[in-house]
Design a protein around this motif. Structure first.
Motif: not given
Length: 396
Positions: A376, A354, A358, A349, A371-373, A368-369, A365
């Protein structure tokens, strides 16, 4: 004047005498000014090394080799004792596990103390970054108070120490030359050196972001910043080409000037070139229920700088300009989409999605942070590009 006033005046004079000058003064010729450093694996390039470039350790392991480029100070005045064709710097090297320890042991190879206040570049070989993290390699440089956070960092595909032997055609020291090349990112879209100095990279890594650094190639005493070294957090993964760099910089909005060339749709093989001198780029996150997407609105203003098939066109014609603006906007949109696709496939990224999410949608954020990977790579970006041609140069 009373006795107290006289005593106070004498005390002031005495203090001025005691505190005058610099407490740590050292003559210029007693300093070894380090212009650049190179980091390699110790086993690389040992054929040209020396047993003197080492020291005894209890464990015996010395996996890293640090090399420093030191400025040669020549006498002031009309003449110089420096032989014609000789470089303005010399190189010292050492092997070990800690850079600070290696720097101190290098004092056994020089008559001048090493002074890092003017360091310009840190060169790290790809081989090192495949074994160690970027954080490990810059830890000493960002902790030491002598270092400057505007120091440029480069990734070298081959041996980094070799670059320290580079003699610039401009006659300046190699470290100064490399830092100057990096600063020209404002006029060259192919150079990925915006926000890639020691301070900016430290901020990215401290925030848990993905780092990017310029790739530097050296061959036949020539250098070129060519491509982009890409990191997942602080672990090196791959290189990206110049076209990808362009799209990333368009999204990040860190362009001050840009040149884009189109193939003329009526005359294949001929180019129409546009120079951007002003832009307004806004990247925004949006949340609609469970859907997350980004929008990018970018408006470019500039001039037609070259038309290879100019004999077939009147560049002052409104229809020609409108068509050129349309095609340029399409090219910008395509370049951005291409680069985003490359980044999302790699799970990297560099556009700071991100960070934007945020900052502007903190509740989303926080939800979901973790599960961000996974999220994205699925986030769409809707691009709206507009181009305005302001002039066509000194000749139509």
């Amino acid at each position: 004047m009373g006795v107290r006033q006289v005593a106070a005046g004498l005390l002031v004079v005495l203090l001025c005498l005691v505190t005058a000058g610099c407490w740590d003064r050292r003559e210029l010729q007693e300093r070894g000014f380090v212009m650049a450093v190179a980091i390699d694996l110790a086993e690389d390039g040992q054929a040209g090394g020396s047993a003197l470039e080492s020291y005894t350790r209890r464990e015996g392991s010395k996996p890293l080799r640090l090399s420093v480029q030191v400025l040669k100070l020549t006498p002031s005045g009309g003449g110089s004792d420096q032989p014609k064709g000789e470089g303005k710097t010399y190189v010292l090297s050492n092997t070990g596990v800690a850079f600070h320890e290696m720097v101190r042991d290098m004092l056994g190879q020089t008559s001048k103390g090493l002074y890092f206040e003017h360091i310009q570049a840190i060169l790290i070989s790809e081989a090192v970054l495949r074994e160690y993290s970027l954080k490990q390699m810059i830890d000493f440089w960002r902790r030491d108070a002598e270092m400057r956070w505007r120091t440029r960092i480069f990734v070298i595909p081959g041996e980094a120490r070799e670059v320290l032997s580079f003699q610039p055609p401009t006659g300046e020291a190699g470290g100064i030359f490399l830092a100057g090349v990096a600063r020209l990112y404002t006029r060259n879209m192919n150079i990925a050196s915006a926000q890639t100095d020691l301070g900016a990279i430290s901020q990215v890594l401290d925030a848990g972001g993905d780092a990017i650094l310029p790739r530097l190639e050296y061959k036949d005493n020539k250098v070129k910043v060519n491509g982009l070294a890409v990191f997942k957090k602080d672990r090196f993964i791959t290189y990206w080409d110049e076209y990808t760099i362009k799209g990333i910089r368009m999204i990040r909005g860190n362009l001050k000037s840009a040149v884009i060339t189109l193939n003329c749709p009526l005359h294949p093989g001929y180019g129409v070139t546009f120079e951007m001198f002003r832009h307004n780029t806004i990247l925004e996150p949006h949340v609609e229920g469970d859907k997350i997407y980004f929008t990018l609105n970018t408006a470019w203003r500039g001039n037609i700088s070259e038309v290879a098939c100019q004999q077939y066109h009147d560049t002052l014609d409104e229809k020609f300009q409108e068509k050129a603006e349309e095609l340029l906007a399409e090219e910008i949109t395509h370049n951005i989409s291409y680069s985003l696709n490359i980044a999302q496939q790699a799970g990297v990224d560099p556009m700071n999605f991100a960070r934007y999410l945020k900052a502007y949608e903190p509740e989303t954020w926080n939800r979901i942070k973790d599960n961000w990977e996974d999220i994205y790579p699925t986030i769409p970006l809707y691009v709206k590009a507009r181009v305005s041609i302001q002039n066509v140069g000194e000749h139509k």
